[in-house]
Design a protein around this motif. Structure first.
Motif, mmCIF file in Angstrom:
data_model
loop_
_atom_site.group_PDB
_atom_site.id
_atom_site.type_symbol
_atom_site.label_atom_id
_atom_site.label_comp_id
_atom_site.label_asym_id
_atom_site.label_seq_id
_atom_site.Cartn_x
_atom_site.Cartn_y
_atom_site.Cartn_z
ATOM 1 N N ARG A 9 0.968 -1.317 -0.103
ATOM 2 C CA ARG A 9 -0.192 -0.052 -0.047
ATOM 3 C C ARG A 9 0.716 1.338 0.014
ATOM 4 N NH1 ARG A 9 -3.542 -2.968 4.668
ATOM 5 N NH2 ARG A 9 -5.178 -3.619 3.243
ATOM 6 N N LEU A 10 1.925 1.432 0.567
ATOM 7 C CA LEU A 10 2.842 2.313 0.826
ATOM 8 C C LEU A 10 3.417 2.658 -0.544
ATOM 9 C CD1 LEU A 10 4.104 4.691 2.621
ATOM 10 C CD2 LEU A 10 5.608 2.911 3.266
ATOM 11 N N ALA A 11 3.862 1.604 -1.371
ATOM 12 C CA ALA A 11 4.603 1.900 -2.561
ATOM 13 C C ALA A 11 3.493 2.419 -3.476
ATOM 14 C CB ALA A 11 4.949 0.389 -2.981
ATOM 15 N N ARG A 12 2.261 1.816 -3.501
ATOM 16 C CA ARG A 12 1.178 2.346 -4.141
ATOM 17 C C ARG A 12 0.808 3.867 -3.992
ATOM 18 N NH1 ARG A 12 0.065 0.837 -9.472
ATOM 19 N NH2 ARG A 12 -1.203 2.426 -10.060
ATOM 20 N N PHE A 13 0.917 4.166 -2.608
ATOM 21 C CA PHE A 13 0.522 5.410 -2.336
ATOM 22 C C PHE A 13 1.536 6.644 -2.863
ATOM 23 C CE2 PHE A 13 0.943 9.355 0.501
ATOM 24 C CZ PHE A 13 -0.381 9.388 0.728
ATOM 25 N N ARG A 14 2.675 6.246 -3.086
ATOM 26 C CA ARG A 14 3.768 7.078 -3.620
ATOM 27 C C ARG A 14 3.361 7.225 -5.284
ATOM 28 N NH1 ARG A 14 7.484 4.785 0.606
ATOM 29 N NH2 ARG A 14 8.017 6.566 1.812
ATOM 30 N N THR A 15 3.205 5.974 -5.816
ATOM 31 C CA THR A 15 2.635 5.987 -7.172
ATOM 32 C C THR A 15 1.726 6.784 -7.586
ATOM 33 O OG1 THR A 15 3.667 3.685 -7.656
ATOM 34 C CG2 THR A 15 2.081 4.625 -9.123
ATOM 35 N N GLU A 16 0.590 6.778 -6.662
ATOM 36 C CA GLU A 16 -0.826 7.446 -6.904
ATOM 37 C C GLU A 16 -0.419 8.771 -6.675
ATOM 38 O OE1 GLU A 16 -3.217 6.580 -7.998
ATOM 39 O OE2 GLU A 16 -3.225 4.321 -8.201
ATOM 40 N N THR A 17 0.203 9.314 -5.779
ATOM 41 C CA THR A 17 0.688 10.755 -5.291
ATOM 42 C C THR A 17 1.095 11.224 -6.474
ATOM 43 O OG1 THR A 17 0.874 10.286 -2.989
ATOM 44 C CG2 THR A 17 2.210 12.282 -3.744
ATOM 45 N N ALA A 18 2.337 10.652 -7.382
ATOM 46 C CA ALA A 18 3.215 11.255 -8.612
ATOM 47 C C ALA A 18 2.030 11.259 -9.548
ATOM 48 C CB ALA A 18 4.108 10.218 -8.909
ATOM 49 N N ALA A 19 1.073 10.204 -9.746
ATOM 50 C CA ALA A 19 -0.072 10.285 -10.738
ATOM 51 C C ALA A 19 -1.015 11.632 -10.416
ATOM 52 C CB ALA A 19 -0.668 9.077 -10.861
ATOM 53 N N PHE A 20 -1.469 11.820 -9.403
ATOM 54 C CA PHE A 20 -2.105 12.977 -9.065
ATOM 55 C C PHE A 20 -1.656 14.165 -9.267
ATOM 56 C CE2 PHE A 20 -3.374 16.292 -6.129
ATOM 57 C CZ PHE A 20 -4.985 16.026 -6.183
ATOM 58 N N GLU A 21 -0.274 14.296 -8.746
ATOM 59 C CA GLU A 21 0.525 15.517 -9.070
ATOM 60 C C GLU A 21 0.545 15.834 -10.635
ATOM 61 O OE1 GLU A 21 4.114 14.959 -7.413
ATOM 62 O OE2 GLU A 21 3.167 15.368 -5.320
ATOM 63 N N LYS A 22 0.905 14.880 -11.503
ATOM 64 C CA LYS A 22 0.920 14.827 -12.750
ATOM 65 C C LYS A 22 -0.500 15.509 -13.637
ATOM 66 C CE LYS A 22 4.704 11.653 -13.721
ATOM 67 N NZ LYS A 22 4.922 10.385 -14.322
ATOM 68 N N ALA A 23 -1.332 14.894 -12.857
ATOM 69 C CA ALA A 23 -2.901 15.067 -13.466
ATOM 70 C C ALA A 23 -3.255 16.598 -13.200
ATOM 71 C CB ALA A 23 -4.096 14.189 -12.809
ATOM 72 N N VAL A 24 -2.781 17.084 -12.061
ATOM 73 C CA VAL A 24 -3.204 18.428 -11.680
ATOM 74 C C VAL A 24 -2.204 19.516 -12.592
ATOM 75 C CG1 VAL A 24 -2.754 19.908 -9.816
ATOM 76 C CG2 VAL A 24 -3.714 18.095 -9.219
ATOM 77 N N GLN A 25 -1.054 18.886 -12.748
ATOM 78 C CA GLN A 25 -0.280 19.873 -13.748
ATOM 79 C C GLN A 25 -0.553 20.006 -15.060
ATOM 80 O OE1 GLN A 25 2.398 21.707 -12.385
ATOM 81 N NE2 GLN A 25 1.939 22.712 -14.193
ATOM 82 N N ARG A 26 -1.270 18.806 -15.567
ATOM 83 C CA ARG A 26 -1.848 18.814 -16.912
ATOM 84 C C ARG A 26 -3.149 19.750 -16.892
ATOM 85 N NH1 ARG A 26 -0.970 13.320 -16.669
ATOM 86 N NH2 ARG A 26 -2.966 12.666 -16.129
ATOM 87 N N ALA A 27 -3.846 19.658 -15.954
ATOM 88 C CA ALA A 27 -5.172 20.586 -15.659
ATOM 89 C C ALA A 27 -4.408 22.191 -15.741
ATOM 90 C CB ALA A 27 -6.050 20.408 -14.543
ATOM 91 N N VAL A 28 -3.548 22.338 -14.850
ATOM 92 C CA VAL A 28 -3.004 23.616 -15.064
ATOM 93 C C VAL A 28 -2.456 24.244 -16.166
ATOM 94 C CG1 VAL A 28 -1.316 25.185 -14.032
ATOM 95 C CG2 VAL A 28 -2.382 23.554 -12.441
ATOM 96 N N ASP A 29 -1.713 23.492 -16.983
ATOM 97 C CA ASP A 29 -1.065 23.341 -17.982
ATOM 98 C C ASP A 29 -2.326 23.824 -19.201
ATOM 99 O OD1 ASP A 29 1.343 23.247 -16.995
ATOM 100 O OD2 ASP A 29 1.710 21.320 -17.985
ATOM 101 N N GLN A 30 -3.252 23.323 -19.219
ATOM 102 C CA GLN A 30 -4.487 23.389 -19.937
ATOM 103 C C GLN A 30 -5.187 24.605 -19.604
ATOM 104 O OE1 GLN A 30 -6.784 19.780 -21.550
ATOM 105 N NE2 GLN A 30 -8.557 20.749 -20.560
ATOM 106 N N ALA A 31 -5.064 24.846 -18.307
ATOM 107 C CA ALA A 31 -5.899 26.115 -18.247
ATOM 108 C C ALA A 31 -5.110 27.394 -18.765
ATOM 109 C CB ALA A 31 -6.026 26.315 -16.921
ATOM 110 N N ALA A 32 -3.688 27.311 -18.854
ATOM 111 C CA ALA A 32 -2.896 28.366 -19.377
ATOM 112 C C ALA A 32 -3.027 29.749 -18.750
ATOM 113 C CB ALA A 32 -3.167 28.275 -21.007
ATOM 114 N N GLY A 33 -3.089 29.677 -17.404
ATOM 115 C CA GLY A 33 -3.044 30.750 -16.430
ATOM 116 C C GLY A 33 -4.308 31.345 -16.393
ATOM 117 N N GLY A 34 -5.529 30.591 -16.838
ATOM 118 C CA GLY A 34 -6.872 30.988 -16.519
ATOM 119 C C GLY A 34 -7.537 30.432 -15.442
#
Length: 277
Positions: A9-34
């Motif tokens: 579970r701990l290993a998967r927690f770290r994997t899911e954390t990284a995936a969450f951060e990437k997903a948030v960054q994609r959403a931020v990039d798509q918003a392009a400062g909006g």
């Protein structure tokens, strides 16, 4: 019986954390400062709200684990959350005591989330699964928080990926561990938190199609029971992958996304008896 141990579970927690951060960054990039994009599975929430919610939960739990607390701390105490000291910076963050801020997602907010998630993972690794701590469940251990927070993180990772389309399914081992946890832990808790109506013998079966697993759930006036007989009669059965079953149970996808056998009109009753929270 569960399918993942604390280390997995701990290993998967770290994997899911990284995936969450990437997903948030994609959403931020798509918003392009909006403005912060809305999160479709979480009505009314922006990406900033999602990051603040999950990051706040992580820091609250880190406070419990670090202090080995056996009673619930005051969740309204801002000192628990490591919020920015600068009022101008803090004004850009979504806060529980004021209307949501729908401006761009602050970089300081995503950095704060990442720091809090790393801290929580470190504490969970340090304490192992058996350290006595306060939880809202009958199971008063650090292992409860490991299991619970992995599930919540994975679902919110799916939420974050939904912002830009194409959310990836939950890991099969994680999802098949989380489905019975929903029946054994979350369903009774949600019923208690929301004063749900008493059950009257309703029975629902959930059958996994990508591996072994069948769960027959019965609601009595004061309990949520699991029938161990996979062939006992039920008026309605829902089948799908472990990921899809969990996403349905967490109110993320509709019954139409799965295979329904029996009386489909009975399925909405599930969320009357187990209200989403």
């Amino acid at each position: 019986m569960t399918g993942m141990d604390h280390i997995a579970r701990l290993a998967r927690f770290r994997t899911e954390t990284a995936a969450f951060e990437k997903a948030v960054q994609r959403a931020v990039d798509q918003a392009a400062g909006g403005p912060a994009p809305l999160v479709p599975p979480c009505p009314g929430w922006t990406v900033s709200d999602l990051v603040a919610h999950l990051g706040g939960v992580h820091r609250y739990l880190s406070h419990i684990l670090r202090g080995r607390l056996t009673e619930a701390p005051d969740a309204t105490d801002p000192a628990l959350y490591g919020l920015p000291a600068d009022p101008a910076e803090r004004a850009a963050w979504p806060m529980p005591d004021r209307a949501p801020n729908h401006g761009p997602v602050p970089q300081t907010l995503t950095d704060w989330f990442a720091e809090g998630a790393r801290d929580l993972a470190g504490l969970l690794g340090e304490l192992g699964p058996d350290t006595p701590v306060w939880t809202w469940s009958a199971e008063q251990t650090s292992g409860f928080w490991m299991r619970m927070q992995l599930i919540e993180l994975a679902v919110h990772r799916w939420d974050a990926e939904s912002v830009t389309g194409g959310p990836q399914p939950l890991d099969p081992a994680l999802a098949s561990d989380a489905v019975p946890q929903t029946f054994e832990v979350m369903a009774p808790a949600r019923r208690a938190w929301t004063s749900a109506p008493p059950g009257s013998g309703e029975r629902h079966r959930f059958r996994r199609t990508d591996g072994p697993g069948s769960w027959t759930v019965e609601f009595t006036p004061d309990a949520v029971l699991l029938d161990p007989d996979p062939a006992s009669p039920v008026p309605v059965e829902l089948s799908g992958t472990a990921s899809d079953l969990l996403l349905f149970l967490w109110h993320r996808i509709p019954p139409a996304a799965l295979t329904v056998r029996g009386d489909a009109s009975l399925l909405p009753r599930w969320f009357t008896l187990v209200p989403p929270v």
